[in-house]
Design an enzyme around this catalytic site. Structure first.
Site, PDB file in Angstrom:
ATOM      1  N   ALA A  44       2.819  -6.977   9.647  1.00  0.00           N
ATOM      2  CA  ALA A  44       1.388  -6.679   9.846  1.00  0.00           C
ATOM      3  C   ALA A  44       0.565  -7.075   8.622  1.00  0.00           C
ATOM      4  CB  ALA A  44       1.210  -5.198  10.165  1.00  0.00           C
TER       5      ALA A  44
ATOM      6  N   THR B 224       2.258   0.433  13.446  1.00  0.00           N
ATOM      7  CA  THR B 224       2.283  -0.519  12.325  1.00  0.00           C
ATOM      8  C   THR B 224       2.306   0.243  11.003  1.00  0.00           C
ATOM      9  OG1 THR B 224      -0.131  -0.614  12.334  1.00  0.00           O
ATOM     10  CG2 THR B 224       1.016  -2.371  13.526  1.00  0.00           C
ATOM     11  N   ALA B 225       2.569   1.566  11.060  1.00  0.00           N
ATOM     12  CA  ALA B 225       2.481   2.384   9.835  1.00  0.00           C
ATOM     13  C   ALA B 225       3.838   2.406   9.125  1.00  0.00           C
ATOM     14  CB  ALA B 225       1.969   3.773  10.162  1.00  0.00           C
ATOM     15  N   ARG B 226       4.702   3.330   9.483  1.00  0.00           N
ATOM     16  CA  ARG B 226       6.056   3.365   8.934  1.00  0.00           C
ATOM     17  C   ARG B 226       7.005   3.850  10.027  1.00  0.00           C
ATOM     18  NH1 ARG B 226       4.577   0.418   5.607  1.00  0.00           N
ATOM     19  NH2 ARG B 226       4.676   0.588   3.334  1.00  0.00           N
TER      20      ARG B 226
ATOM     21  N   GLU C  26      14.506   0.267   7.671  1.00  0.00           N
ATOM     22  CA  GLU C  26      14.357  -1.186   7.816  1.00  0.00           C
ATOM     23  C   GLU C  26      15.307  -2.041   6.969  1.00  0.00           C
ATOM     24  OE1 GLU C  26      10.290  -2.529   7.461  1.00  0.00           O
ATOM     25  OE2 GLU C  26       9.835  -1.198   9.138  1.00  0.00           O
TER      26      GLU C  26
ATOM     27  N   HIS D 258       8.060  -6.205  10.443  1.00  0.00           N
ATOM     28  CA  HIS D 258       7.190  -5.686   9.366  1.00  0.00           C
ATOM     29  C   HIS D 258       6.319  -6.811   8.792  1.00  0.00           C
ATOM     30  CE1 HIS D 258       6.699  -2.265   6.257  1.00  0.00           C
ATOM     31  NE2 HIS D 258       5.646  -3.064   6.211  1.00  0.00           N
TER      32      HIS D 258
ATOM     33  N   THR E 234       0.848  -1.192   0.000  1.00  0.00           N
ATOM     34  CA  THR E 234       0.000   0.000   0.000  1.00  0.00           C
ATOM     35  C   THR E 234       0.887   1.246   0.000  1.00  0.00           C
ATOM     36  OG1 THR E 234      -1.640  -1.197   1.317  1.00  0.00           O
ATOM     37  CG2 THR E 234      -1.847   1.197   1.254  1.00  0.00           C
TER      38      THR E 234
ATOM     39  N   ASP F 136       5.862  -2.624  14.617  1.00  0.00           N
ATOM     40  CA  ASP F 136       6.059  -3.538  13.480  1.00  0.00           C
ATOM     41  C   ASP F 136       7.017  -2.930  12.463  1.00  0.00           C
ATOM     42  OD1 ASP F 136       5.442  -5.938  11.982  1.00  0.00           O
ATOM     43  OD2 ASP F 136       4.331  -4.647  10.591  1.00  0.00           O
TER      44      ASP F 136
END
Ligand code: NAI
Length: 335
Positions: free
Chosen positions: A302, A229-231, A260, A300, A73, A255
């Site tokens: 989720a 859990t977004a960024r 990352e 990461h 997304t 998450d």
């Protein structure tokens, strides 16, 4: 067109075969980065997940590139300015799993609230003591939700189901949703000050970078819980480390972390001639964070359920087919 699908597992190769014979398809397990791009220089359509970083250093290696079909997304791993300047379209997967991500946010929140990780680790060692494992209930507590788009709204539904009150902040409040789901909007500072737990559901943009930093932590209730859990870069990690050290934040469930790809493979730093592009302080802060007993971090995942990953590859294949027919869909605005 020549299509290369990066970061794929075997079963995804099968799903991509549908693109033949209209397209010439190659699937690889590799991430796309400045060191792996060269063999694929003639590619016209590239598909990656978020572990690939599609900056100018990578994209300039694809002179025939027409479309990036990201299997996510979010698209903050892609240099949209470069794509706009070079006429490259970007398609994403906008709505494969609002529940998928929202449920993981609650997996983190419940795990933190009930000391689940420490409890399980103890019993695995044969230790059934309860010292330090007293949890707290969510019912009757206030959840602050930052970002009430698809995932944020689903998180609110779950929270309401658990008997939580919800106060939310979004640049574009949706009052119908507020009435329907039974929550209220407030400005950011009021949400931060009123929440017992906060969950972040905004995209990574220039406007959300370090949205939660020292000033914001100072506004929060003592003993607040933070779920992200977004960024990763929406939270200033050094500021979070300070807030945890001071006891301002009771616990965190994350998450996502800043930088990352680098967290996954730190050796990459030593392949570069310069570390200019890296925020080494944030990288160290990630390590400090991982050692806090009241912080749980997932890699990461989720998005990562059986049904969601199937929907992601299906939609991506459809995005590529539609682009090939000259009827592009799910294009990200490059404005
Ligand atoms: P969405 O586009 O439906 O909702 C985002 C909401 O954030 C919108 O309501 C928008 O108005 C609001 N917003 C944007 N900028 C803002 C700002 N500066 N301040 C306040 N509100 C702002 O997106 P959706 O589907 O809910 O996804 C949210 C994010 O979740 C994605 O952008 C992605 O980064 C992340 N995500 C993480 C996954 C994971 O596996 N951890 C999987 C899928 C998405």
């Amino acid at each position: 067109m020549k299509v290369v699908v990066f970061e794929t597992e075997e079963w995804e190769h099968q799903a991509c075969l549908r693109l033949e014979p209209q397209h010439e398809v190659e699937c690889t397990r590799e991430r796309l980065d400045p060191h792996t791009a060269a063999p694929y220089a003639s590619t016209e359509i590239v598909s990656t997940f978020v572990n690939s970083q599609l900056g100018a250093d990578v994209l300039t290696q694809f002179p025939r590139l027409k479309l990036i079909a990201t299997r996510s997304t979010g698209y903050d791993h892609i240099d949209l300015d470069w794509c706009k300047a070079h006429g490259v379209a970007v398609a994403n997967v906008p709505d494969y799993g609002d529940s998928t991500v929202a449920e993981h946010a609650f997996a983190l929140l419940l795990a933190v609230a009930r000391n689940l990780v420490e409890s399980v680790e103890r019993t695995r060692r044969g230790d059934f003591s309860q010292t330090g494992l007293r949890g707290f209930e969510l019912r009757g507590k206030t959840l602050g939700v930052i970002g009430t788009g698809r995932i944020g709204r689903r998180a609110i539904e779950i929270a309401r189901g658990l008997g939580m009150d919800v106060v939310a902040y979004d640049l574009y409040p949706d009052e119908d949703a507020a009435t329907q789901l039974g929550f209220r909007y407030a400005d950011l500072d009021e949400v931060l000050a009123g929440a017992d737990a906060l969950t972040l559901h905004v995209p990574a943009t220039a406007g959300t970078a370090s949205l939660i930093s020292d000033r914001e932590f100072a506004l929060m209730k003592p003993d607040v819980i933070l779920i992200n859990t977004a960024r990763g870069n929406i939270v200033d990690v050094p500021a979070l480390v300070r807030a945890l050290s001071d006891g301002r934040v009771k616990a965190a469930g994350l998450d996502v972390l800043p930088q990352e790809p680098l967290v996954r493979e730190e050796a990459q730093i030593f392949r570069e001639t310069s570390t200019d592009g890296y925020d080494l302080k944030a990288l160290v802060a990630n390590h400090v964070l991982l050692r806090f007993p009241n912080v749980i971090v997932t890699p990461h995942i989720a998005y990562n359920t059986q049904s969601a990953v199937r929907r992601i590859i299906e939609t991506t294949v459809e995005n590529i087919e539609a682009f090939g027919r000259g009827e592009p869909r799910h294009l990200v605005s490059l404005a």
